[in-house]
Write a protein that holds these residues in place. Structure first.
Motif, PDB file in Angstrom:
ATOM      1  N   LEU A 295       0.823  -1.214   0.000  1.00  0.00           N
ATOM      2  CA  LEU A 295       0.000   0.000   0.000  1.00  0.00           C
ATOM      3  C   LEU A 295       0.857   1.264   0.000  1.00  0.00           C
ATOM      4  CD1 LEU A 295      -2.745  -1.138   2.545  1.00  0.00           C
ATOM      5  CD2 LEU A 295      -3.067  -0.707   0.100  1.00  0.00           C
ATOM      6  N   ILE A 296       1.887   1.288   0.838  1.00  0.00           N
ATOM      7  CA  ILE A 296       2.759   2.467   0.881  1.00  0.00           C
ATOM      8  C   ILE A 296       3.496   2.627  -0.442  1.00  0.00           C
ATOM      9  CG2 ILE A 296       4.821   3.455   1.948  1.00  0.00           C
ATOM     10  CD1 ILE A 296       2.349   3.829   3.618  1.00  0.00           C
ATOM     11  N   THR A 297       3.895   1.517  -1.037  1.00  0.00           N
ATOM     12  CA  THR A 297       4.567   1.602  -2.340  1.00  0.00           C
ATOM     13  C   THR A 297       3.624   2.176  -3.390  1.00  0.00           C
ATOM     14  OG1 THR A 297       5.971  -0.291  -1.792  1.00  0.00           O
ATOM     15  CG2 THR A 297       5.800   0.302  -4.115  1.00  0.00           C
ATOM     16  N   LEU A 298       2.358   1.764  -3.357  1.00  0.00           N
ATOM     17  CA  LEU A 298       1.374   2.334  -4.276  1.00  0.00           C
ATOM     18  C   LEU A 298       1.251   3.840  -4.065  1.00  0.00           C
ATOM     19  CD1 LEU A 298      -1.527  -0.306  -4.245  1.00  0.00           C
ATOM     20  CD2 LEU A 298      -0.046   0.297  -6.178  1.00  0.00           C
ATOM     21  N   HIS A 299       1.209   4.248  -2.780  1.00  0.00           N
ATOM     22  CA  HIS A 299       1.122   5.686  -2.510  1.00  0.00           C
ATOM     23  C   HIS A 299       2.339   6.412  -3.062  1.00  0.00           C
ATOM     24  CE1 HIS A 299       0.416   9.495  -0.380  1.00  0.00           C
ATOM     25  NE2 HIS A 299       1.733   9.515  -0.345  1.00  0.00           N
ATOM     26  N   LEU A 300       3.520   5.844  -2.846  1.00  0.00           N
ATOM     27  CA  LEU A 300       4.739   6.499  -3.314  1.00  0.00           C
ATOM     28  C   LEU A 300       4.753   6.612  -4.835  1.00  0.00           C
ATOM     29  CD1 LEU A 300       7.264   4.733  -0.904  1.00  0.00           C
ATOM     30  CD2 LEU A 300       6.518   7.118  -0.797  1.00  0.00           C
ATOM     31  N   PHE A 301       4.232   5.588  -5.511  1.00  0.00           N
ATOM     32  CA  PHE A 301       4.109   5.660  -6.972  1.00  0.00           C
ATOM     33  C   PHE A 301       3.183   6.811  -7.364  1.00  0.00           C
ATOM     34  CE2 PHE A 301       5.686   1.901  -9.470  1.00  0.00           C
ATOM     35  CZ  PHE A 301       6.552   1.435  -8.497  1.00  0.00           C
ATOM     36  N   PHE A 302       1.999   6.835  -6.733  1.00  0.00           N
ATOM     37  CA  PHE A 302       1.028   7.885  -7.058  1.00  0.00           C
ATOM     38  C   PHE A 302       1.551   9.261  -6.653  1.00  0.00           C
ATOM     39  CE2 PHE A 302      -2.336   4.418  -6.290  1.00  0.00           C
ATOM     40  CZ  PHE A 302      -2.255   4.005  -7.611  1.00  0.00           C
ATOM     41  N   GLY A 303       2.110   9.336  -5.427  1.00  0.00           N
ATOM     42  CA  GLY A 303       2.600  10.620  -4.918  1.00  0.00           C
ATOM     43  C   GLY A 303       3.732  11.176  -5.750  1.00  0.00           C
ATOM     44  N   PHE A 304       4.559  10.298  -6.306  1.00  0.00           N
ATOM     45  CA  PHE A 304       5.666  10.739  -7.152  1.00  0.00           C
ATOM     46  C   PHE A 304       5.154  11.574  -8.320  1.00  0.00           C
ATOM     47  CE2 PHE A 304       8.651  10.350 -10.636  1.00  0.00           C
ATOM     48  CZ  PHE A 304       9.883  10.482 -10.029  1.00  0.00           C
ATOM     49  N   VAL A 305       4.089  11.108  -8.950  1.00  0.00           N
ATOM     50  CA  VAL A 305       3.509  11.828 -10.092  1.00  0.00           C
ATOM     51  C   VAL A 305       2.995  13.196  -9.655  1.00  0.00           C
ATOM     52  CG1 VAL A 305       1.746  11.747 -11.894  1.00  0.00           C
ATOM     53  CG2 VAL A 305       2.866   9.639 -11.147  1.00  0.00           C
ATOM     54  N   ILE A 306       2.368  13.246  -8.471  1.00  0.00           N
ATOM     55  CA  ILE A 306       1.783  14.494  -7.978  1.00  0.00           C
ATOM     56  C   ILE A 306       2.861  15.532  -7.671  1.00  0.00           C
ATOM     57  CG2 ILE A 306       0.430  15.537  -6.121  1.00  0.00           C
ATOM     58  CD1 ILE A 306      -1.053  12.857  -5.864  1.00  0.00           C
ATOM     59  N   VAL A 307       3.937  15.127  -6.971  1.00  0.00           N
ATOM     60  CA  VAL A 307       4.940  16.106  -6.537  1.00  0.00           C
ATOM     61  C   VAL A 307       5.852  16.547  -7.669  1.00  0.00           C
ATOM     62  CG1 VAL A 307       4.913  15.219  -4.171  1.00  0.00           C
ATOM     63  CG2 VAL A 307       6.625  14.359  -5.766  1.00  0.00           C
ATOM     64  N   CYS A 312       7.762  19.893 -13.461  1.00  0.00           N
ATOM     65  CA  CYS A 312       7.708  19.715 -14.920  1.00  0.00           C
ATOM     66  C   CYS A 312       6.986  20.878 -15.591  1.00  0.00           C
ATOM     67  CB  CYS A 312       7.004  18.410 -15.264  1.00  0.00           C
ATOM     68  SG  CYS A 312       7.860  16.925 -14.698  1.00  0.00           S
ATOM     69  N   GLN A 313       5.896  21.334 -14.988  1.00  0.00           N
ATOM     70  CA  GLN A 313       5.126  22.426 -15.591  1.00  0.00           C
ATOM     71  C   GLN A 313       5.935  23.716 -15.664  1.00  0.00           C
ATOM     72  OE1 GLN A 313       0.867  23.001 -15.034  1.00  0.00           O
ATOM     73  NE2 GLN A 313       0.871  21.351 -13.527  1.00  0.00           N
ATOM     74  N   GLU A 314       6.711  23.999 -14.605  1.00  0.00           N
ATOM     75  CA  GLU A 314       7.477  25.248 -14.657  1.00  0.00           C
ATOM     76  C   GLU A 314       8.594  25.171 -15.687  1.00  0.00           C
ATOM     77  OE1 GLU A 314       9.622  28.621 -11.932  1.00  0.00           O
ATOM     78  OE2 GLU A 314       9.630  26.559 -11.228  1.00  0.00           O
ATOM     79  N   SER A 332      11.080  16.594 -22.340  1.00  0.00           N
ATOM     80  CA  SER A 332      11.437  17.389 -21.166  1.00  0.00           C
ATOM     81  C   SER A 332      11.216  16.605 -19.874  1.00  0.00           C
ATOM     82  CB  SER A 332      10.629  18.691 -21.134  1.00  0.00           C
ATOM     83  OG  SER A 332       9.250  18.431 -20.948  1.00  0.00           O
ATOM     84  N   ARG A 333      10.105  15.898 -19.794  1.00  0.00           N
ATOM     85  CA  ARG A 333       9.808  15.176 -18.560  1.00  0.00           C
ATOM     86  C   ARG A 333      10.664  13.918 -18.415  1.00  0.00           C
ATOM     87  NH1 ARG A 333       3.440  16.339 -17.095  1.00  0.00           N
ATOM     88  NH2 ARG A 333       3.494  18.538 -17.735  1.00  0.00           N
ATOM     89  N   THR A 334      11.053  13.334 -19.528  1.00  0.00           N
ATOM     90  CA  THR A 334      11.991  12.220 -19.462  1.00  0.00           C
ATOM     91  C   THR A 334      13.342  12.695 -18.948  1.00  0.00           C
ATOM     92  OG1 THR A 334      10.872  11.085 -21.286  1.00  0.00           O
ATOM     93  CG2 THR A 334      13.124  10.406 -20.789  1.00  0.00           C
ATOM     94  N   ALA A 335      13.764  13.874 -19.391  1.00  0.00           N
ATOM     95  CA  ALA A 335      15.040  14.430 -18.917  1.00  0.00           C
ATOM     96  C   ALA A 335      14.990  14.707 -17.414  1.00  0.00           C
ATOM     97  CB  ALA A 335      15.354  15.716 -19.680  1.00  0.00           C
ATOM     98  N   ILE A 336      13.869  15.232 -16.937  1.00  0.00           N
ATOM     99  CA  ILE A 336      13.722  15.493 -15.500  1.00  0.00           C
ATOM    100  C   ILE A 336      13.747  14.183 -14.715  1.00  0.00           C
ATOM    101  CG2 ILE A 336      12.135  16.356 -13.730  1.00  0.00           C
ATOM    102  CD1 ILE A 336      11.214  18.447 -15.812  1.00  0.00           C
TER     103      ILE A 336
END
Length: 437
Positions: A295-307, A312-314, A332-336
């Motif tokens: 469950l925590i790993t799932l959160h970290l996967f999801f949270g990674f995208v959010i943070v 990436c947008q800036e 650009s996002r692959t480079a980040i």
């Protein structure tokens, strides 16, 4: 505590969508879920250790930090509404609103300070999320009888996450935020149950005496756990009714306290001085532990995208990549992502990093800049309805800034000192052994 009244800053016009409103955007509930998804995860895992070094006063610190963070989050939301109401150029297609607030109030210097602080914070959090997710997967596979290098897990997890980073803005991936919040909520319940089972066979936990250095490091960890401000304006900008952002923040922090306090208190009581920086390392092996890891790993996967999304947008705003999906966004996002992976492979250990982020940039973005920007906006003169904060509001904001500054400087110093005197694992590209061994 006085709740900012944001309603009324943006007036409806018959037949028109008010400035800043999105016809298809986030609701109060989904915005709260995004905020929880951004903040919960690595923070909740470190809170039992933070409570060990602060004692029972840590419970009060958690509550006060949550209340102060919620209040300044509402103030930040009010700042964004004021900026949108006053300046037409910020009423649509603003991909990075927090730096825009800094620019309106203090020009290029304000924008650069906010941008640098947000990018350092969220980039650091993304690295921590990648490290923890890889560590959890390594433990799960290792317990199943297969030993696989942590350094290779970093590559696998980064590759799996890469396509999700190509999604546009929060309104494009709200199910991810729901998944993150649900996963962590269930995990917190199971963690408390696992701790209760462990405590039956554990001797009375030793509670160490309070130490100034460890106390302020713990303060930085607690600030980190409640510091979602870097992403708040981005979430608000995607709301159907951004003037209701205050309600979303109040709901988000209420949920966080219900998740955080039981885990922190139970871990403190059961493990005492033996509590790890990551409470999962203290839990006894068994089905509950494995389920929590998943469950925590799932959160970290999801949270990674959010943070990582605001960073990436800036970057895309700076280099002129359009907001709609293009091949340039992929590049650009692959480079980040590659840069995040490089840092994780270079320092495969997160120790005092949470305290450093929490005490420095998180404190700045959560407790210092929102009051400063709000008071500045209220003092500005122009062709708009003026905002006059009450004396109580001014005093409260001044107290938050003062305490935040003193505690932030102290916790940053403590974290830097701890990092300077600690031994780090060899970078993955130099050593093939498991990170952290």
């Amino acid at each position: 505590m006085e709740i900012p009244e944001t309603a009324g800053l943006l007036q409806n016009e018959k037949g028109h969508v008010p400035p800043g409103h999105a016809a298809h955007g986030l609701t109060v509930l989904t915005t709260a879920v995004f905020a929880v998804g951004e903040m919960a995860g690595s923070g909740v895992l470190a809170l039992p250790k933070a409570l060990v070094t602060t004692g029972w006063t840590g419970v009060a610190i958690n509550i006060v930090c949550a209340a102060a963070s919620a209040y300044t989050g509402m103030i930040l939301g009010k700042c964004w509404l004021m900026v949108q109401n006053r300046y037409v150029e910020y009423q649509t297609n603003t991909r990075y609103p927090y730096p825009a607030i800094g620019f309106v109030t203090y020009g290029k210097a304000g924008r650069m300070l906010v941008s640098a602080s947000i990018n350092l914070t969220l980039f650091g959090v993304a690295v921590v999320f990648l490290l923890l997710a890889s560590q959890n997967l390594q433990h799960l596979v290792s317990d199943a009888g297969h030993d696989f290098s942590f350094c290779y897990w970093l590559l696998i997890v980064a590759a799996a996450l890469l396509p999700t980073t190509w999604l546009g803005t929060p309104k494009d991936f709200w199910p991810i935020a729901v998944g993150a919040t649900v996963a962590t909520s269930i995990a917190c319940v199971i963690i408390v149950a696992n701790v209760a089972v462990d405590s039956v066979d554990l001797p009375p936990a030793f509670k160490p005496e309070l130490d100034a250095k460890n106390f302020f490091m713990a303060f930085g960890t607690i600030c980190f756990a409640f510091g979602g401000h870097p992403g708040f304006p981005t979430f608000q900008a995607d709301m159907k009714q951004p003037e209701k952002f205050g309600k979303a923040i109040f709901l988000a922090y209420s949920i966080l306290l219900l998740m955080y306090l039981p885990v922190a208190i139970s871990g403190y009581i059961a493990y005492g001085v033996n509590a790890s920086d990551n409470i999962l390392e203290n839990l006894s092996s068994g089905p509950m532990h494995y389920l929590v890891d998943v469950l925590i790993t799932l959160h970290l996967f999801f949270g990674f995208v959010i943070v990582l999304n605001p960073v990436c947008q800036e970057v895309e705003e700076i280099v002129g990549i359009p907001p709609h999906f293009t091949f340039k966004r992929i590049l650009s996002r692959t480079a980040i992502m590659l840069l995040v992976l490089f840092i994780a492979e270079s320092i495969p250990h997160f120790g005092a990093i949470l305290s450093l982020i929490g005490g420095s940039t998180t404190t700045l973005l959560a407790y210092i800049l929102p009051p400063i920007f709000y008071l500045k906006l209220c003092s500005m003169k122009g062709d708009w309805e003026e905002e006059t904060p009450s004396l109580m509001t001014k005093v409260l904001l001044a107290e938050i800034m003062l305490v935040g500054t003193v505690a932030g400087v102290a916790s940053t110093y403590a974290a830097v000192d701890a990092l300077a005197t600690s031994s780090f694992s060899t970078p993955c590209y130099i050593s093939t052994r498991h990170a952290g061994d």
